[in-house]
Each structure stands twice: as structure tokens, then as C-alpha cells.
Design an enzyme around this catalytic site. Structure first.
Site, short mmCIF file in Angstrom:
data_model
loop_
_atom_site.label_atom_id
_atom_site.label_comp_id
_atom_site.label_asym_id
_atom_site.label_seq_id
_atom_site.Cartn_x
_atom_site.Cartn_y
_atom_site.Cartn_z
N SER A 1 91.42 15.51 87.21
CA SER A 1 92.36 16.37 87.94
C SER A 1 92.16 16.23 89.46
O SER A 1 91.13 15.70 89.91
CB SER A 1 92.09 17.81 87.45
OG SER A 1 92.25 18.76 88.44
N SER B 1 82.71 19.81 101.40
CA SER B 1 83.82 20.68 101.82
C SER B 1 83.60 21.08 103.28
O SER B 1 82.45 21.08 103.77
CB SER B 1 83.83 21.95 100.96
OG SER B 1 84.73 22.89 101.49
N TYR C 1 79.33 29.39 97.01
CA TYR C 1 79.94 28.06 96.90
C TYR C 1 79.68 27.28 98.21
O TYR C 1 79.31 26.11 98.17
CB TYR C 1 81.44 28.19 96.63
CG TYR C 1 82.23 26.92 96.77
CD1 TYR C 1 82.16 25.90 95.80
CD2 TYR C 1 83.08 26.70 97.86
CE1 TYR C 1 82.90 24.74 95.93
CE2 TYR C 1 83.82 25.54 98.00
CZ TYR C 1 83.73 24.56 97.03
OH TYR C 1 84.46 23.41 97.16
N LYS D 1 77.74 23.68 98.70
CA LYS D 1 78.31 22.54 99.42
C LYS D 1 77.46 22.18 100.65
O LYS D 1 77.35 21.02 101.01
CB LYS D 1 79.77 22.84 99.82
CG LYS D 1 80.73 22.82 98.65
CD LYS D 1 80.73 21.48 97.92
CE LYS D 1 81.92 21.31 96.99
NZ LYS D 1 81.86 20.07 96.19
N THR E 1 95.30 21.49 94.63
CA THR E 1 94.83 21.03 93.32
C THR E 1 94.70 22.27 92.42
O THR E 1 94.99 23.39 92.85
CB THR E 1 93.43 20.38 93.43
OG1 THR E 1 92.50 21.40 93.80
CG2 THR E 1 93.41 19.26 94.44
N1 LIG Z 1 90.91 21.97 96.49
C1 LIG Z 1 90.34 22.29 97.65
O1 LIG Z 1 90.90 23.04 98.47
C2 LIG Z 1 88.98 21.70 98.00
C3 LIG Z 1 88.53 21.85 99.33
C4 LIG Z 1 87.30 21.32 99.67
C5 LIG Z 1 86.53 20.67 98.73
N2 LIG Z 1 86.97 20.53 97.44
C6 LIG Z 1 86.12 19.82 96.50
O2 LIG Z 1 86.84 18.70 96.01
C7 LIG Z 1 86.32 18.35 94.72
C8 LIG Z 1 87.46 18.16 93.75
O3 LIG Z 1 88.08 19.41 93.52
P1 LIG Z 1 89.65 19.55 93.28
O4 LIG Z 1 90.20 20.31 94.41
O5 LIG Z 1 90.23 18.25 92.92
O6 LIG Z 1 89.63 20.58 92.04
P2 LIG Z 1 90.11 20.44 90.52
O7 LIG Z 1 91.50 19.92 90.47
O8 LIG Z 1 89.79 21.75 89.89
O9 LIG Z 1 89.16 19.31 89.93
C9 LIG Z 1 87.81 19.57 89.63
C10 LIG Z 1 87.31 18.45 88.74
O10 LIG Z 1 85.93 18.71 88.46
C11 LIG Z 1 85.74 18.55 87.06
N3 LIG Z 1 84.63 19.37 86.60
C12 LIG Z 1 84.44 20.71 86.74
N4 LIG Z 1 83.31 21.08 86.12
C13 LIG Z 1 82.77 19.95 85.57
C14 LIG Z 1 81.63 19.68 84.81
N5 LIG Z 1 80.75 20.64 84.45
N6 LIG Z 1 81.39 18.41 84.41
C15 LIG Z 1 82.26 17.43 84.74
N7 LIG Z 1 83.36 17.61 85.48
C16 LIG Z 1 83.62 18.87 85.88
C17 LIG Z 1 87.06 18.95 86.42
O11 LIG Z 1 87.23 18.27 85.18
P3 LIG Z 1 87.04 18.91 83.71
O12 LIG Z 1 87.42 20.35 83.78
O13 LIG Z 1 87.93 18.06 82.86
O14 LIG Z 1 85.60 18.69 83.40
C18 LIG Z 1 88.05 18.37 87.43
O15 LIG Z 1 88.32 17.04 87.12
C19 LIG Z 1 85.34 19.45 94.33
O16 LIG Z 1 84.02 19.02 94.59
C20 LIG Z 1 85.72 20.59 95.25
O17 LIG Z 1 84.61 21.43 95.48
C21 LIG Z 1 88.19 21.04 97.07
#
Ligand SMILES: NC(=O)c1ccc[n+]([C@@H]2O[C@H](COP(=O)([O-])OP(=O)(O)OC[C@H]3O[C@@H](n4cnc5c(N)ncnc54)[C@H](OP(=O)(O)O)[C@@H]3O)[C@@H](O)[C@H]2O)c1
Length: 267
Positions: A17, A141, A154, A158, A189
Site C-alpha cells: 500500500s 518522517s 510515533y 521515527k 495514503t
Molecule cells: N502517509 C504519511 O503522511 C506519512 C508521512 C511521513 C512518513 N510516513 C511513513 O511512510 C511509510 C509508508 O507509510 P504509508 O503512508 O504508505 O502508509 P500505508 O499506506 O498505511 O502503508 C503502510 C505499509 O506498512 C505495512 N505494514 C504495517 N505493519 C506491518 C507489519 N507489521 N509488517 C509488515 N508490513 C507492515 C502495510 O502492509 P500490511 O498491512 O499489508 O502489512 C503497508 O503496506 C511509513 O513508514 C510511514 O510511517 C507516512
């Protein structure tokens, strides 16, 4: 000197995702061989059939499970060879104050966002060092350098990944192994829907979010250019710069962002 991505073995966590999925598509487009890992096998399979061909392999792996990590890395070696690029992307947050954050949520945040990335780095690094080449890409992040209230734990997880990336880069100086630290700002996301809820809740932190595809393009471009750190979104860059000038002002801004976007819930 650039880092060519053609035929590289790229191992991505959280590829089912959002940013991880978009990174899988972007590295695949660059000619890499991609191992897409996460817990949701159906989503990984859909991604693999969308991309087609034999340069993408879906592998079920919970990052917090040492046995599943070991099996996923073994599968990667058997299928493609040793990992060239490790993308530590899987992440999870729980919304709530420090006071009320349950141990279980805090431990899960630390395990997914910090401990598992360290374990994967330790697993792939010896072979990278032997070859004198490789990349560790850590998706941290903006809040890893400027915490936000109600997401403090969180932010702390990070921050640990951010500090690890900086220190590791220095430890690996001269080895040929790069460390790229990625600090996304607000990204569109399912992160916010997947998040835990304690005593606060947010839909998203900003209207000016990036798409995951835009983040992935920046990651792959930076991987190729062997960059050290990137911060994404204008707001993310601004808060990072403001913090250098005035911690007080940066705190005041983040306080207001939290207050307007993360209402405290009834308890
Ligand atoms: N979205 C934002 O605003 C934002 C901002 C700054 C940083 N980030 C960082 O960007 C990264 C990606 O996040 P995203 O925004 O793309 O969120 P997302 O769409 O919720 O994706 C999170 C991914 O992590 C996987 N995941 C969660 N728990 C897991 C586990 N125990 N084992 C394996 N996989 C796991 C999920 O897959 P499954 O559920 O299929 O396991 C999913 O593929 C994260 O590190 C997040 O902290 C996001």
C-alpha cells in the site's frame, strides 16, 4: 558516481500500500528486480500481476517476526540473489498522548518503525559489505526531527530511525554502502485509516499532501543519485528549516497543527 538500478535486487517492506507500493512500481520501472513484502498477500499478488513478468516477487512478511524476515530474505536469495537495496518502509502509528498510550501500541510502533528496520539492516549488511556496494533506504518522517503532539510516541520511533540512519551512514563511510534517509511530510495514503486510536484521531495533517507516487519518484531519483537525505512536501521542508532557526516557533506551529487536525477524543 550514480547508482545504476537496472537488475538490482530491491527488497521493500510495506509494499502492499501507499509509499511502499509506489516505490515497488518505481524501482520496477527503473529495471530493478523487486521483492515486495507486507502482511497482505492478496494486495501484493495484485501488484505483481499488475506489473507482470519475472522481476517482481510478492512475499508475505510481518516485519516484526524474525522467522518471517529470515524466510523472506532466504526466498529473495534463492530467487534473485543477495539484496542490493533495502527499503525500510513499513510503518504504523497510534494517535494519542504519551500519558494514555498503551504499552502495546508503543511497543508495536517501536517494533515496526525502528527495531525491525535495524534487524533487516543487520541481516543484509554483511553481504553488501562483502560486495562493497549496496543501499539502505529508510523511510522515516518529518516528525522524526520535529515531533508533533498526540503523535509523540510515533515521532520518537521515527526519531530513532532518523538518528540510526545518520550514525549508520558515518559507520559505513568508505565501504560503498549508501544510506538514504527519506523524511516524507503528509502523504495521501491509507496511513491514517490504518493508524491506532487512543485519545486523538486525525484524517490527515495537511491539505497540501503529496501523492505516494510523487514520494516514490523522489526516493528512486535519490537512490540513483546516491543522495543522503531528502525531506518532502513544502510544509515538511519549512518546518525543518524553522526548527533550525527557532525550536520555540517550530513547537508552536506543530502545537497548532495538532490542535486543528487531531481533536482529542472523549474518554
Ligand atoms: N502517509 C504519511 O503522511 C506519512 C508521512 C511521513 C512518513 N510516513 C511513513 O511512510 C511509510 C509508508 O507509510 P504509508 O503512508 O504508505 O502508509 P500505508 O499506506 O498505511 O502503508 C503502510 C505499509 O506498512 C505495512 N505494514 C504495517 N505493519 C506491518 C507489519 N507489521 N509488517 C509488515 N508490513 C507492515 C502495510 O502492509 P500490511 O498491512 O499489508 O502489512 C503497508 O503496506 C511509513 O513508514 C510511514 O510511517 C507516512
Amino acid at each position: 558516481m550514480r547508482y545504476g538500478l537496472k537488475d538490482r535486487v530491491v527488497f521493500i517492506t510495506g509494499a502492499s500500500s501507499g509509499i511502499g507500493r509506489a516505490c515497488a512500481i518505481e524501482y520496477h520501472r527503473a529495471g530493478s528486480r523487486v521483492v515486495a513484502t507486507a502482511r497482505s498477500f492478496d494486495k501484493l499478488e495484485a501488484l505483481a500481476s499488475q506489473l507482470g513478468g519475472d522481476r517482481i516477487v510478492p512475499v508475505v512478511m510481518d516485519v516484526t517476526d524474525p522467522v518471517e524476515r529470515e524466510i523472506a530474505l532466504r526466498t529473495t536469495r534463492e530467487r534473485f540473489g543477495p539484496v542490493d537495496v533495502l527499503v525500510n518502509n513499513a510503518g504504523w502509528a497510534s494517535f494519542g498522548t504519551v500519558l494514555r498510550m498503551p504499552d502495546e501500541h508503543f511497543e508495536r510502533m517501536l517494533a515496526i518503525n525502528f527495531t525491525a528496520p535495524v534487524a533487516l539492516i543487520q541481516a543484509v549488511l554483511p553481504e553488501m559489505l562483502e560486495r562493497g556496494s549496496g543501499q539502505i533506504v529508510n523511510i522515516s518522517s518529518v516528525v522524526g526531527s520535529q515531533a508533533i503532539p498526540r503523535m509523540t510516541t510515533y515521532s520518537a520511533a521515527k526519531a530513532a530511525l532518523t538518528a540510526l540512519s545518520t550514525g549508520l551512514r558515518m559507520e559505513l563511510k568508505g565501504t560503498g554502502v549508501d544510506v538514504l534517509l527519506v523524511a516524507p511530510g503528509s502523504t495521501n495514503t491509507s496511513f491514517f485509516e490504518a493508524a491506532g486510536t487512543v485519545d486523538a484521531k486525525a484524517e490527515r495533517l495537511s491539505q497540501a499532501s503529496y501523492s505516494p507516487e510523487r514520494v516514490a519518484r523522489a526516493v528512486v531519483r535519490s537512490s540513483r543519485r546516491r543522495r543522503r537525505e531528502i525531506t518532502l512536501t513544502l510544509e515538511g521542508k519549512l518546518i525543518t528549516v524553522i526548527r533550525r532557526a527557532s525550536h520555540r516557533l517550530a513547537d508552536a506551529i506543530m502545537y497548532r497543527v495538532a490542535k486543528s487536525t487531531m481533536p482529542e477524543l472523549e474518554r
